[in-house]
Every structure is written in structure tokens, then in C-alpha cells.
Design a protein around this motif. Structure first.
Motif, short mmCIF file in Angstrom:
data_model
loop_
_atom_site.label_atom_id
_atom_site.label_comp_id
_atom_site.label_asym_id
_atom_site.label_seq_id
_atom_site.Cartn_x
_atom_site.Cartn_y
_atom_site.Cartn_z
N PRO A 137 -5.86 -1.99 2.98
CA PRO A 137 -4.52 -2.59 2.92
C PRO A 137 -3.91 -2.86 4.29
O PRO A 137 -3.29 -3.92 4.48
CB PRO A 137 -3.71 -1.53 2.14
CG PRO A 137 -4.73 -0.82 1.31
CD PRO A 137 -5.96 -0.76 2.17
N ARG A 140 -5.77 -5.81 5.85
CA ARG A 140 -5.39 -7.03 5.14
C ARG A 140 -4.00 -7.49 5.56
O ARG A 140 -3.78 -8.68 5.81
CB ARG A 140 -5.45 -6.77 3.63
CG ARG A 140 -5.15 -8.00 2.79
CD ARG A 140 -5.29 -7.67 1.31
NE ARG A 140 -6.66 -7.38 0.94
CZ ARG A 140 -7.06 -6.29 0.29
NH1 ARG A 140 -6.18 -5.35 -0.04
NH2 ARG A 140 -8.33 -6.11 -0.02
N HIS A 474 -14.52 -0.68 -1.00
CA HIS A 474 -13.60 -1.53 -1.76
C HIS A 474 -12.98 -0.80 -2.95
O HIS A 474 -12.20 -1.43 -3.68
CB HIS A 474 -14.35 -2.78 -2.24
CG HIS A 474 -15.08 -3.48 -1.14
ND1 HIS A 474 -14.45 -4.25 -0.19
CD2 HIS A 474 -16.41 -3.48 -0.80
CE1 HIS A 474 -15.34 -4.72 0.67
NE2 HIS A 474 -16.53 -4.26 0.33
N TYR A 548 -8.56 -10.43 -3.70
CA TYR A 548 -7.16 -10.09 -3.48
C TYR A 548 -6.29 -11.25 -3.96
O TYR A 548 -6.56 -12.42 -3.64
CB TYR A 548 -6.91 -9.83 -1.99
CG TYR A 548 -5.47 -9.65 -1.62
CD1 TYR A 548 -4.80 -8.47 -1.96
CD2 TYR A 548 -4.77 -10.64 -0.93
CE1 TYR A 548 -3.47 -8.28 -1.62
CE2 TYR A 548 -3.44 -10.46 -0.58
CZ TYR A 548 -2.79 -9.28 -0.94
OH TYR A 548 -1.47 -9.10 -0.60
N LYS A 549 -5.26 -10.92 -4.72
CA LYS A 549 -4.38 -11.96 -5.24
C LYS A 549 -3.30 -12.27 -4.22
O LYS A 549 -2.44 -11.45 -3.91
CB LYS A 549 -3.76 -11.52 -6.57
CG LYS A 549 -3.20 -12.68 -7.39
CD LYS A 549 -2.88 -12.24 -8.80
CE LYS A 549 -2.50 -13.43 -9.68
NZ LYS A 549 -2.22 -13.03 -11.07
N TYR A 555 -6.59 -16.27 -5.77
CA TYR A 555 -7.43 -15.16 -5.33
C TYR A 555 -8.16 -15.55 -4.05
O TYR A 555 -8.71 -16.64 -3.93
CB TYR A 555 -8.44 -14.79 -6.40
CG TYR A 555 -7.85 -14.06 -7.57
CD1 TYR A 555 -7.69 -12.69 -7.55
CD2 TYR A 555 -7.47 -14.75 -8.73
CE1 TYR A 555 -7.14 -12.01 -8.64
CE2 TYR A 555 -6.93 -14.09 -9.82
CZ TYR A 555 -6.77 -12.71 -9.76
OH TYR A 555 -6.23 -12.05 -10.82
#
Length: 826
Positions: A137, A140, A474, A548-549, A555
Motif C-alpha cells: 500500500p 502504491r 500480494h 488494484y482498482k 483495474y
């Protein structure tokens, strides 16, 4: 003349005493020998053949003694003749490179599972970082907020594996050693030398004359009997005076047996047990079996059989379970019951059942077909008009795949099955960011579906270790892999260099395309249900959890790196295309089987919401979510064109705008690069229906990326260029990815006339066709499974309602079709 096999067992040395036997057939008629071998010196330059008029040099003998521990990447081979002049033989388990020297024959050989590293290696442990996903996270968010430098720093810290890229625990594919046969023949006065590899029969033949004696040697690796067969003949009695040895860099000892030698030993770093047996049968003369070699005196004909094995078994996590001593004994005991003629017959029958399925002819034959291959290739480099050499290259690719990938063995690695080093370039491993996949692009369309099986079995084995990697990095269900793998089921990222060299979690989805394609070309529902769908479903579960949305509806793959190229991205085009392809194939498989309706609905929704392919600021097909492609970038990797090939999301017919963007990208990247990259570009241009540009790349591959023995040069040798080029040539002639069979979609102007028989299309259809003056004349469809067959040529489309086992002929002139089985054509 009766034929006998001189068998030598290569075994662990318990005694140093010599054993001497005298041939039992002293009463052989010497005149009969001369008469039988009267035609021994045949011209082997005819047919589909690679040949040389001189031996390969022996200066690189026992090349491992000349190795200095190289870098992970490319380096010159310590034996300069190995990947330029030696000729390959193999059966998927054993591989050999034949040199054909007069005074001392050399055959460097391999056993497919002989690897260092893996279980048993010092410090061997789980290479995954189990808590890596906890940092995703933050990484990202850094990417999404534009902090590329910070994201790269965090990813380099947390998304690596625990092993460095050239870690001893990862391992390297190994040479087993060398067979050396001293002949007692000097080079002085030798004439009419030929060394030839027949693709028609998978034989290497060496022949030459000295005074009144004509010598002939024949070599092949038999898949039915799992032995390498080496036969020495002459037209004069008593001409064979041989001393046979095996040299190996691995720790080993010999043992004599009643009729040969056994070598046993182990790999030094992992304790993997190895064994090789050799058995010899001589016709006439005598045989002396010593502690580490075999001496044959005054024999008429000598045949050696060799086999080898290791303890390796494809079973995670132990990767042990075979008994190489018992296995080699059983193999030799079975093979020695057969005469040379019987061994040869079984080998040729087995090989030709695969090889002869496809025939290709382009234009008229050339006088260049009768000159040695090295000279022929040099002539092509200056004037690339030898279409026969191009056909030979295509069929050589099929030969290499048959020889390096057969059921019951590991798949073809970076060098297929052939490697003469202890420290091969890139470890001769399994690169999962294109190279392993490229090895098998032509398996199905070139009618070698059985050769695909080792890859599928290997992929199946990756699921269990891949599940650990999916969970660790993941927190995902299912399984995944990354950039590299080996014989030991490695699926984690490496800890070497930048992230784009190691982190590639969509490689598993790419591998799964092969699992689906094997079904799509063969339509075996039992295979789909029991083998393919469980693999596809598990990978689809990973994709569900991995994506990932972004916002409410799209996505992406974040964080994401394009293989070997560029910075971290919100999402790379290659990841998105592979995720789409995987979910699409899993959905189709579940639909065919009538299972998992809930999952089908979910997969379809995610697939349709994956970030679409984007066209960038200069009209290019974007490699990344961000529009940062450079029009001057000529990087060898083109993974973002996966949707063009080997995927099917981009087509000049169904998506012309995206095809035009792909065209701009291909033009910008250029027509050069490494051998495998040029092989890939042939396929790209074929899918663009630009036969002339595909042909330009084929010519470039032959001129700039091919060695004199037609091995692809990255450099050094990598088999993917050979097999990618083979796949591309088939793709120029036949395509079937768009829901119909497309005939001659990328026929170059240079291939004005020709014919091809036996190419395979999705739907389990075989196609034959002929063309003249650049136009299709006629074709034939053979339907293996029945069903609707749609055939397209230029702007015309015909439909045939087929029945399984029936042939359907058609001609261009009236677009009517008739069946040789008197079936009605609709």
C-alpha cells in the motif's frame, strides 16, 4: 552382413583390472563387408541437411577447464567451435554436440536435469519475503502520488527476494561432460570429408576417405530407447582401432562391468546423484574394458550406446526420487537387446512421426543448396535470395524443439538441452519474461503439440511454490511467478539489480497462455478439465486479488514494471494485456466445461474493467500508463505489444487504430536487436499482415543473429531465437487467433510460389495450401474434431461444417469446396 552393437557401460570404478573380450564372429566374410559398405560414402548434402566439409576444431576440448567464472550475462563460449560448428542431437532427455574430428572424435553431452543449486545446497531456504505484501500500500501510494523515486526506493527494499541473482542456491544448468574417442587415424591424406545433420532422420553422419578406406560414423539420440547411439564403420575389415573415454567435470568414479563402464557421482554443491552407462558391441577384433576407458582393436564395426540420468524428479519441494544407477541399467539392458538397425528404425520412426507432419517449399531450388552450410549462410549474408536456406531454418527450428522437448522431461531452457559450460550465460535457466514462452510459440501451429507437454507439466509444478510467492508478495490466492525460474521451482523475485530485472508477477499469466493454447489447438476436453482448467482457475484467482482498482471502475497493475525497461508505473500495458488474456481464457474454459458460473461472471466483469490499451502523444502504443515512451527508444523488449502477439487483442482487422499505434511503435524500435528480439518482431509484423517487413526481419535474423551451425546468437547461443523465428514463419503463412483461419496473411513478395502441408489452426484443423504468383491456388482442411471451420483469404471467407476425420478441399477460383470423403460443403 549381420549387425552387432558394441555396448559400453560407463560406471563407478570398483576395480582397476582390464577385461579383454574377443569378438565371437571371426568368420565374417571380409568380401561381404566391403560389398555391404561399398556405398558407405554417400553425398549427405541432399535433402533437409546442415553440413560441413571439414571437422569442427578440437582446441576447446574439455572447455570447462578453460572457464573463468563469468558474469551473469553474456560471454564468449570457452570452446569457440561449440556454438558455431558442432552439430546438435537430442531426445529431450539427452543432448549431444558432434564435432567430427578425424583423430579424436568428441561429443559434448548433456542430461536435462543436471543442475547445481536447489535442495541440498548450503543455506537453501525459502527465497520469498513473507511480509512483503505489507509494504504494497505504501509503495502504491507513492506511485499514485507521483513520487517515483520514493516508490522505487521502497520497492527495492521490500519487493525483492532473499537470494541474489547469481546465488548458488538458484543453480545453473550443467554440462555432463565429453565423450572422446581416439581413432588412431591421422589427418594427413584425408579426402572427401563430410559432416552432416539430416533433419529428415535426426542423424549426424561423418564420412571421409583415407587411402583405400572409407570411414563412416553415425550418431543419434533415440527417444524410444533413451540412448545416444554412436556407430563407427568402414569399408575395410579391421579398420576400427578406438579408445573410448568419458570426461566429466563433476565428482565421479568408474566401475567396470562385463560389457562396459558405469560412471557414478554427484553434483558438488547439492549432492544430486548422477550416473552414466556406456555399452559397446564390436563386430570382429577385440575389446578391452579398462578401469576408465574402453579399447577396441581391429574391429570391423563398433557401436557405442550411452545413457545418463540423475536423482532429479519434478516434485516440489524435494525434487528427488529417481535412482539413476537403476534407471540407466534398465535403459541399457533394454537397448542392448536391439540391433543397430532396430535401434535406428525405432528412432527414425518415432522422430519422423513428428517431423514429417509439416512440409514447406518456397520457390524453386537453388544451386546454393549443394554447398556447405557455413558457406551457404555467408552467401546469404551478401545476397539474401536463398529461399531454401529459409525453409531449412524453419525446419531446423522444428528439429531443435523435437530434440529438446519430449514428454517426461523438463522443458527446453535458454539453450534447449545443449550446454558445454559450468557457468553458462544467464545460467541457461528459464526466463519467464519472454524466453521460455518463445521456445513454445511454434509448438502448436507447427504441428508439434506433444512437444508442448513438458512446458505444461513444468507450469503445473510451479503452482505450489508459486502459491507461497503469491501470498508473500500480494496476500493473494492462487499462484504466481516472476522473472526467472529453474529446475527447482523458483518463483520469487530475485535480489539482483533493478526491479524490472526481477519483479514480474504477471509472468504466470503469460505461462498460462500456453496451457490454454494447447487446448485450443487440440480441443481435448479431458485435458481441459483435468489439467488446464485447474491451472487457469488458480491463476485467475491470483489476478483477481492482484489487480488494484483505480477509482470506481478501472483495474490496474500497481506498482508495475515493464520487463527490463523503465521506471515503476501505475500500470504497464503488458501486465494489463496478460491479465485480460488470462481471465478471458479462464472464462472460456469454465464456459466450455459448464462450471463456476459465479466466477465466470466475476472474471468477465474484471476483464472488461482492466485499463484499456492507450495511444500516446506521438501515436505510439503506450508501454506504460503514463505517456512517457520515447520515439528514439530502440529497446529490445516489446512486451507492451503482447496484445498483438502472442495475444489477440490487437489486429488490423478488429482494432485498426490500435494496430496503427503498434505499427508506429514497431517502426520506432527498429529492425535490429538481439536474435530472439528479431524472432519476436517477425511474429509482430506477421500479425500486422505485413509480409515484406516480416521477411526483412527473417533476413536480418539469418544475417545478423545466426551462427554457422544455424544456432541463434543472442549472443551467445539462445534457442529462443531459432524457435521464435520458426513460429514467425508459420505465422506468416497461417493465423487462427481471430476466430477464423487466415490463409497467407503475411506472404512476402519474395515467396512467389510454394506449398505448405500440415500447419495447425485453432479448433483442431490441419491446413495444406499451394500458391503461385503470390496468390492462393488451392487448399485442404483436415478436421480432427469436427465443427464449423471458417477460412479467410484476402477478402473472401468460406465456411465448412466439418466432421471429425474428414478432409475438405477448396480452390480460390470459384470458392467452392468439395470433400474427398464425399461430404457436402456448406
Amino acid at each position: 552382413m549381420r549387425e552387432f552393437i558394441f555396448l559400453i557401460l560407463y560406471i563407478f570404478s570398483l576395480t582397476g583390472s582390464a577385461q579383454t573380450t574377443t569378438s565371437l564372429n571371426k568368420d565374417i566374410d571380409e568380401k561381404a563387408i566391403i560389398k555391404t559398405i561399398d556405398s558407405i560414402q554417400t553425398d549427405y548434402s541432399q535433402g533437409l541437411v546442415l553440413w560441413f566439409d571439414e571437422p569442427a576444431t578440437s582446441v576447446g576440448k574439455e572447455s570447462w577447464l578453460k572457464e573463468t567464472k563469468p558474469n551473469y550475462g553474456p560471454h564468449s563460449n570457452p570452446d569457440t567451435a561449440w556454438d558455431k560448428l558442432a552439430l546438435p542431437i537430442g531426445n529431450g532427455h539427452l543432448g549431444g554436440m558432434v564435432y567430427g574430428h578425424i583423430t579424436e572424435e568428441r561429443i559434448q553431452f548433456n542430461e536435462k536435469s543436471l543442475w547445481t543449486g536447489g535442495p541440498g545446497t548450503k543455506g537453501y531456504n525459502n527465497p520469498n519475503i513473507s511480509e512483503a505484501h505489507e509494504h504494497l500500500p505504501v509503495i502504491r501510494n507513492s506511485v499514485l502520488n507521483g513520487d517515483i523515486e520514493g516508490a522505487e526506493a521502497l520497492a527495492n527494499k521490500y519487493l525483492r527476494g532473499t537470494w541474489k541473482g547469481n546465488d548458488p542456491r538458484f543453480g545453473k544448468y550443467q554440462t555432463f561432460g565429453e565423450i572422446q574417442v581416439k581413432t588412431g587415424i591421422s589427418e594427413e591424406g584425408v579426402s572427401n570429408y563430410q559432416r552432416a545433420l539430416s533433419l529428415d532422420s535426426a542423424f549426424v553422419t561423418v564420412s571421409f576417405a583415407k587411402s583405400d578406406t572409407i570411414y563412416k560414423r553415425r550418431y543419434f539420440c533415440s527417444y524410444p530407447h533413451n540412448v545416444m547411439v554412436m556407430r563407427f564403420e568402414a569399408n575395410m575389415p579391421g579398420a576400427q582401432n578406438l579408445e573410448f573415454r568419458i570426461k566429466s567435470p563433476h565428482k565421479h568414479t568408474f566401475q567396470t562391468t562385463d560389457d562396459g563402464l558405469l560412471l557414478t557421482g554427484e553434483v558438488s554443491d547439492n549432492g544430486l546423484g548422477i550416473a552414466s552407462r556406456v555399452q559397446v558391441v564390436a563386430e570382429g577384433g577385440s575389446v578391452e574394458i579398462n578401469s576408465d576407458h574402453i579399447k577396441v582393436s581391429a574391429a570391423n564395426t563398433v557401436t557405442f550406446l550411452l545413457t545418463a540420468d540423475t536423482e532429479y524428479l519434478l516434485n516440489y519441494p524435494a525434487y528427488r526420487g529417481e535412482d539413476p544407477i537403476a534407471n540407466t541399467l534398465q535403459t541399457i539392458n533394454s537397448a542392448k537387446k536391439e540391433s543397430f538397425a532396430e535401434l535406428k528404425g525405432a528412432h527414425v520412426s518415432d522422430y519422423r512421426e513428428l517431423f514429417t507432419r509439416v512440409e514447406l517449399e518456397v520457390n524453386q531450388s537453388s544451386a546454393l543448396e549443394n554447398i556447405p552450410t557455413d558457406k551457404r549462410l555467408n552467401a546469404y549474408k551478401s545476397k539474401p535470395t536463398d529461399n531454401g536456406l529459409e525453409v531449412l531454418y524453419y525446419q531446423y527450428g522444428r528439429y531443435l524443439l523435437i530434440s529438446s522437448s519430449r514428454k517426461g522431461n523438463l522443458p527446453a531452457n535458454l539453450q534447449g538441452i545443449w550446454n558445454n559450460e559450468l557457468y553458462p550465460a544467464w545460467l541457461s535457466d528459464y526466463h519467464l519474461n519472454i524466453n521460455l514462452q518463445m521456445n513454445y510459440w511454434g509448438a502448436e501451429n507447427s504441428n508439434l503439440g506433444e512437444c508442448h507437454i513438458p512446458l505444461i507439466e513444468y507450469i503445473d509444478n510451479l503452482q505450489e511454490p508459486g502459491a507461497l510467492t503469491a501470498k508473500s508478495y500480494h496476500n493473494a490466492r492462487g499462484w504466481t511467478t516472476n522473472m526467472h525460474s529453474n529446475a527447482w521451482g523458483y518463483t520469487a523475485p530475485d535480489n539482483y539489480g533493478v526491479l524490472y530485472w526481477q519483479y514480474f508477477p504477471l509472468s504466470g499469466a503469460w505461462l498460462c497462455q500456453h496451457v490454454w493454447e494447447h487446448y485450443d489447438f487440440n480441443r481435448d476436453k479431458e485435458y481441459l478439465e483435468n489439467t488446464a482448467y485447474p491451472i487457469l482457475k488458480s491463476q485467475a484467482q491470483f489476478i483477481e486479488d492482484y489487480l488494484y482498482k483505480l477509482g470506481d471502475s478501472v483495474y490496474v497493475s500497481c506498482p508495475s514494471w515493464s520487463p527490463e525497461h523503465g521506471n515503476v508505473s501505475i500500470g504497464t500495458t503488458t501486465d494489463h494485456a496478460m491479465a485480460w488474456d488470462l481471465l478471458n481464457n479462464a472464462h472460456k474454459a469454465a464456459t466450455i466445461l459448464g462450471v463456476d458460473e459465479t466466477e465466470r461472471i466475476r472474471w468477465s466483469g474484471i476483464k472488461d474493467s482492466i485499463q484499456k490499451v492507450q495511444i500516446g502523444r506521438w501515436g505510439q502504443l503506450q508501454e506504460w500508463f503514463e505517456d512517457v515512451d520515447s520515439p528514439t527508444d530502440e529497446h529490445r523488449h516489446l512486451n507492451h505489444l503482447f496484445g498483438l502477439y502472442p495475444g489477440h487483442q490487437i489486429s488490423p482487422i478488429t482494432s485498426p487504430d490500435l494496430a496503427e499505434a503498434a505499427h508506429k511503435t514497431l517502426i520506432a524500435r527498429g529492425d535490429g536487436a538481439t536474435g530472439w528480439s528479431m524472432g519476436w518482431k517477425i511474429n509482430f509484423w506477421a500479425r500486422m499482415h505485413d509480409g515484406n517487413h516480416a521477411y526483412l526481419l527473417l533476413k536480418n535474423l539469418l544475417k545478423k543473429g545466426t551462427s554457422t551451425n544455424l544456432f541463434d546468437l543472442h549472443p551467445p547461443f539462445q534457442i529462443d531465437g531459432n524457435l521464435g523465428g520458426m513460429a514467425g514463419m508459420a505465422e506468416m503463412l497461417l493465423q487462427s487467433h481471430a476466430g477464423f483461419i487466415h490463409l497467407l496473411p503475411a506472404l512476402p513478395d519474395a515467396w512467389q510460389s510454394g506449398r505448405v502441408n500440415g500447419l495447425v489452426a485453432r479448433g483442431a484443423f490441419e491446413l495444406d495450401m499451394e500458391w503461385e504468383h503470390g496468390q492462393l491456388v488451392k487448399g485442404r482442411v483436415f478436421s480432427k474434431k469436427g465443427g464449423l471451420c471458417q477460412v479467410k483469404y484476402q477478402t473472401k471467407l468460406i465456411e465448412i461444417n466439418t466432421e471429425a476425420g474428414c478432409y475438405y478441399d477448396f480452390e480460390l477460383k470459384d470458392m467452392r469446396a468439395s470433400t474427398s470423403n464425399d461430404e457436402v460443403y456448406n
